[in-house]
Design an enzyme around this catalytic site. Sequence first.
Site, PDB file in Angstrom:
ATOM      1  N   SER A  43      60.117  16.898 -31.198  1.00  0.00           N
ATOM      2  CA  SER A  43      60.830  18.888 -31.051  1.00  0.00           C
ATOM      3  C   SER A  43      62.265  18.300 -30.192  1.00  0.00           C
ATOM      4  O   SER A  43      63.180  19.196 -30.403  1.00  0.00           O
ATOM      5  CB  SER A  43      59.849  19.256 -30.718  1.00  0.00           C
ATOM      6  OG  SER A  43      58.480  19.537 -31.001  1.00  0.00           O
ATOM      7  N   GLY A  48      70.034  19.843 -35.648  1.00  0.00           N
ATOM      8  CA  GLY A  48      70.558  20.789 -36.882  1.00  0.00           C
ATOM      9  C   GLY A  48      70.326  22.171 -35.924  1.00  0.00           C
ATOM     10  O   GLY A  48      71.065  23.235 -35.860  1.00  0.00           O
ATOM     11  N   GLY A  49      68.541  22.218 -36.083  1.00  0.00           N
ATOM     12  CA  GLY A  49      68.713  23.830 -35.625  1.00  0.00           C
ATOM     13  C   GLY A  49      67.097  24.715 -36.362  1.00  0.00           C
ATOM     14  O   GLY A  49      66.193  23.989 -36.262  1.00  0.00           O
ATOM     15  N   ARG A 277      67.575  16.340 -49.393  1.00  0.00           N
ATOM     16  CA  ARG A 277      67.649  15.022 -48.785  1.00  0.00           C
ATOM     17  C   ARG A 277      66.833  13.653 -49.464  1.00  0.00           C
ATOM     18  O   ARG A 277      67.736  12.696 -49.462  1.00  0.00           O
ATOM     19  CB  ARG A 277      66.933  15.234 -47.081  1.00  0.00           C
ATOM     20  CG  ARG A 277      67.752  15.892 -46.485  1.00  0.00           C
ATOM     21  CD  ARG A 277      66.327  16.249 -45.060  1.00  0.00           C
ATOM     22  NE  ARG A 277      67.352  16.673 -44.222  1.00  0.00           N
ATOM     23  CZ  ARG A 277      66.976  17.101 -42.573  1.00  0.00           C
ATOM     24  NH1 ARG A 277      65.683  17.228 -42.787  1.00  0.00           N
ATOM     25  NH2 ARG A 277      67.856  18.351 -42.400  1.00  0.00           N
TER      26      ARG A 277
HETATM   27  C1  LIG Z   1      65.381  13.342 -34.814  1.00  0.00           C
HETATM   28  C2  LIG Z   1      65.141  14.605 -35.047  1.00  0.00           C
HETATM   29  C3  LIG Z   1      65.517  16.081 -35.943  1.00  0.00           C
HETATM   30  C4  LIG Z   1      64.929  16.448 -36.411  1.00  0.00           C
HETATM   31  N1  LIG Z   1      65.906  17.837 -36.427  1.00  0.00           N
HETATM   32  C5  LIG Z   1      65.077  18.977 -36.748  1.00  0.00           C
HETATM   33  C6  LIG Z   1      66.264  20.344 -37.129  1.00  0.00           C
HETATM   34  O1  LIG Z   1      67.249  20.353 -36.487  1.00  0.00           O
HETATM   35  N2  LIG Z   1      65.257  21.589 -37.281  1.00  0.00           N
HETATM   36  C7  LIG Z   1      63.923  21.016 -37.685  1.00  0.00           C
HETATM   37  O2  LIG Z   1      63.275  22.462 -37.643  1.00  0.00           O
HETATM   38  N3  LIG Z   1      63.447  20.296 -37.163  1.00  0.00           N
HETATM   39  C8  LIG Z   1      64.041  18.914 -37.417  1.00  0.00           C
HETATM   40  N4  LIG Z   1      63.068  17.797 -36.970  1.00  0.00           N
HETATM   41  C9  LIG Z   1      61.645  18.249 -37.236  1.00  0.00           C
HETATM   42  C10 LIG Z   1      61.046  18.469 -36.057  1.00  0.00           C
HETATM   43  O3  LIG Z   1      61.954  18.521 -34.799  1.00  0.00           O
HETATM   44  C11 LIG Z   1      59.811  18.149 -35.612  1.00  0.00           C
HETATM   45  O4  LIG Z   1      58.777  18.097 -37.133  1.00  0.00           O
HETATM   46  C12 LIG Z   1      59.111  19.114 -34.792  1.00  0.00           C
HETATM   47  O5  LIG Z   1      59.681  19.421 -33.324  1.00  0.00           O
HETATM   48  C13 LIG Z   1      57.463  18.917 -34.383  1.00  0.00           C
HETATM   49  O6  LIG Z   1      57.247  19.284 -33.455  1.00  0.00           O
HETATM   50  P1  LIG Z   1      55.502  19.730 -33.457  1.00  0.00           P
HETATM   51  O7  LIG Z   1      54.913  19.809 -31.960  1.00  0.00           O
HETATM   52  O8  LIG Z   1      54.281  19.142 -34.020  1.00  0.00           O
HETATM   53  O9  LIG Z   1      54.894  17.492 -32.859  1.00  0.00           O
HETATM   54  P2  LIG Z   1      55.587  17.001 -31.558  1.00  0.00           P
HETATM   55  O10 LIG Z   1      57.309  17.301 -31.092  1.00  0.00           O
HETATM   56  O11 LIG Z   1      56.118  15.695 -31.910  1.00  0.00           O
HETATM   57  O12 LIG Z   1      55.040  16.925 -30.521  1.00  0.00           O
HETATM   58  C14 LIG Z   1      54.167  16.168 -30.559  1.00  0.00           C
HETATM   59  C15 LIG Z   1      53.196  15.395 -29.128  1.00  0.00           C
HETATM   60  O13 LIG Z   1      51.690  15.776 -29.051  1.00  0.00           O
HETATM   61  C16 LIG Z   1      51.372  14.593 -28.154  1.00  0.00           C
HETATM   62  N5  LIG Z   1      50.651  13.603 -28.777  1.00  0.00           N
HETATM   63  C17 LIG Z   1      50.283  13.079 -29.734  1.00  0.00           C
HETATM   64  N6  LIG Z   1      49.418  12.581 -30.238  1.00  0.00           N
HETATM   65  C18 LIG Z   1      48.593  12.805 -29.318  1.00  0.00           C
HETATM   66  C19 LIG Z   1      47.760  11.988 -28.309  1.00  0.00           C
HETATM   67  N7  LIG Z   1      46.677  11.304 -29.504  1.00  0.00           N
HETATM   68  N8  LIG Z   1      47.177  12.104 -27.452  1.00  0.00           N
HETATM   69  C20 LIG Z   1      47.991  13.336 -26.432  1.00  0.00           C
HETATM   70  N9  LIG Z   1      48.664  13.968 -27.021  1.00  0.00           N
HETATM   71  C21 LIG Z   1      49.611  13.486 -27.956  1.00  0.00           C
HETATM   72  C22 LIG Z   1      52.203  13.816 -27.933  1.00  0.00           C
HETATM   73  O14 LIG Z   1      53.063  13.264 -26.475  1.00  0.00           O
HETATM   74  C23 LIG Z   1      53.227  15.310 -27.989  1.00  0.00           C
HETATM   75  O15 LIG Z   1      53.541  15.811 -27.046  1.00  0.00           O
HETATM   76  C24 LIG Z   1      63.374  16.621 -36.805  1.00  0.00           C
HETATM   77  C25 LIG Z   1      63.019  15.395 -36.146  1.00  0.00           C
HETATM   78  C26 LIG Z   1      63.335  14.708 -35.526  1.00  0.00           C
HETATM   79  C27 LIG Z   1      62.471  13.303 -35.485  1.00  0.00           C
END
Ligand SMILES: Cc1cc2nc3c(=O)[nH]c(=O)nc-3n(C[C@H](O)[C@H](O)[C@H](O)COP(=O)(O)OP(=O)(O)OC[C@H]3O[C@@H](n4cnc5c(N)ncnc54)[C@H](O)[C@@H]3O)c2cc1C
Length: 480
Positions: A43, A48-49, A277
Amino acid sequence: MTRAGAPIIVVGGGVAGLATALALAPRPVRLLCRANQGSDTASALAQGGIAAAVDRADSSDAHALDTLVAGARHNDAAMVRWLCRQAPAAIGWLEAQGVGFDRDAAGRLQLGREGGHRASRIVHAGGDASGAAITRGLRRRAQHAWHIQWRSDVDVQALRLRGGTVDGVRVLDSRGRRHDMDARAVVLATGGIGALFARTSNPAGANGSGLALAMAAGARLRDIEFVQFHPTALDIAGGHCLPLITEALRGAGARLQDGPGRPLMAGLHPLEDLAPRDVVARRVAQAQRTDGGAWLDARDLDSDWERCFPTVLAACLAHGIDPRRQRIPVTAAAHFHMGGVAVDADGRSSVAGLYAVGEVACNGVHGANRLASNSLLEGVLCGRRVGESLARLPRSTVPAGAHHWVGRGAELPPAESAALRDLLWQAAGPERDAAGLKSALQTCAAWRKDGWQAQLAHCLLTAALQRDRSLGAHYRTDAT
Ligand SMILES: Cc1cc2nc3c(=O)[nH]c(=O)nc-3n(C[C@H](O)[C@H](O)[C@H](O)COP(=O)(O)OP(=O)(O)OC[C@H]3O[C@@H](n4cnc5c(N)ncnc54)[C@H](O)[C@@H]3O)c2cc1C
């Protein structure tokens, strides 16, 4: 505390976990993650946003259509319509949480454009530092919310099952101590699987450990063969987790080239550099093999780099490349997992007491390929929906009887982990075929007993082999 009064445990401090935890108020929440300040979240890296049809000339129906087209219509259409209709309100909600989006001199939201979108609808913050701004705002709120108790140095290693219902977690803290915690319900918000591949834009912790926990508990998985590859990560020799070169640069006029400087996408797709993509990622991978590499030429960009692209500028400069004067070497990289724990619209998995949200979950909204900037949106909206629905969970009913623990099992040793990453990249990267998948499955089968990562990879390879036609980001060179 009795188990009936136990908190709801949310695992993950990214946008999905934070939105879920905030929406659970006033129910007590224990938020668990591995690193402080969100440093291990995808996250915080988002550039991009967040997509939302906020322009008068745009509409949520147009946003929904672009989402369905990108997803090869493998999406859950009702979820897509819901997400796109709620998107403008999500921007308002984030602003109410203290997130400041970029606005023009007249106070209007500035809107960027990314591949697959037929309108400018990407709302951003701090130029290309959108994810950092959004997670900072939500983190501040969560840190001041009295109903949330936060632990940011723990790895969740096992789930407790009682009478078929998940009612606790086992964690390992940074000092190597084990703790068992009661839970009224457990929400996995543990992110994606990009780090299982040799090249990824994801942080190193995005290795599917939450998905592996759900698998161990017997939860149904869905669509796990669908992985999106981003065409432009910074190509650092021998690098694994690579800085992303945002698509917004191509939206602003940067162009992809091969080694000698010929346009990479000319004649390949009507949208050329802004084609979907998967199309661009395959062309980049091909140019890396046969055309002297792939490069992004952003030298003629009429943009203020410090204001619009501070993240890309800093990443390039840190690796000795000045994008204002030099072409940027790029590579395709594993970026986003469309598949995951199969859940309904309220995040319910097939195992009682176990929920999933964000990138670890699959509710069908992204189909076979995610539309750019729809995942932060999903994290915010589905996180809030899961939190609000769990807040209504009755406090009194807890399962009785004996319990048992289900864990991920052993970690693959470092050398095998690196070999597995190469194996997945070669066999299940931007291009796949039956021969490569079968051979990778054989190798992987031999490693399964050594570590949970190989078991997860085995599942992905099996699903990729079974889907013998190309669909969305899953591209079979032997049966397109
Ligand atoms: C470089 C990059 C750019 C991106 N740009 C965009 C964008 O512009 N717009 C968009 O919509 N999306 C974008 N994405 C995708 C988007 O960022 C992710 O899909 C989204 O943020 C995922 O959020 P999440 O909360 O599911 O996981 P994450 O933000 O990855 O959070 C995962 C959390 O789980 C915790 N965790 C994992 N396993 C364990 C465990 N076993 N025990 C304890 N804690 C654990 C980690 O510590 C972390 O806190 C981008 C992704 C990347 C990598």
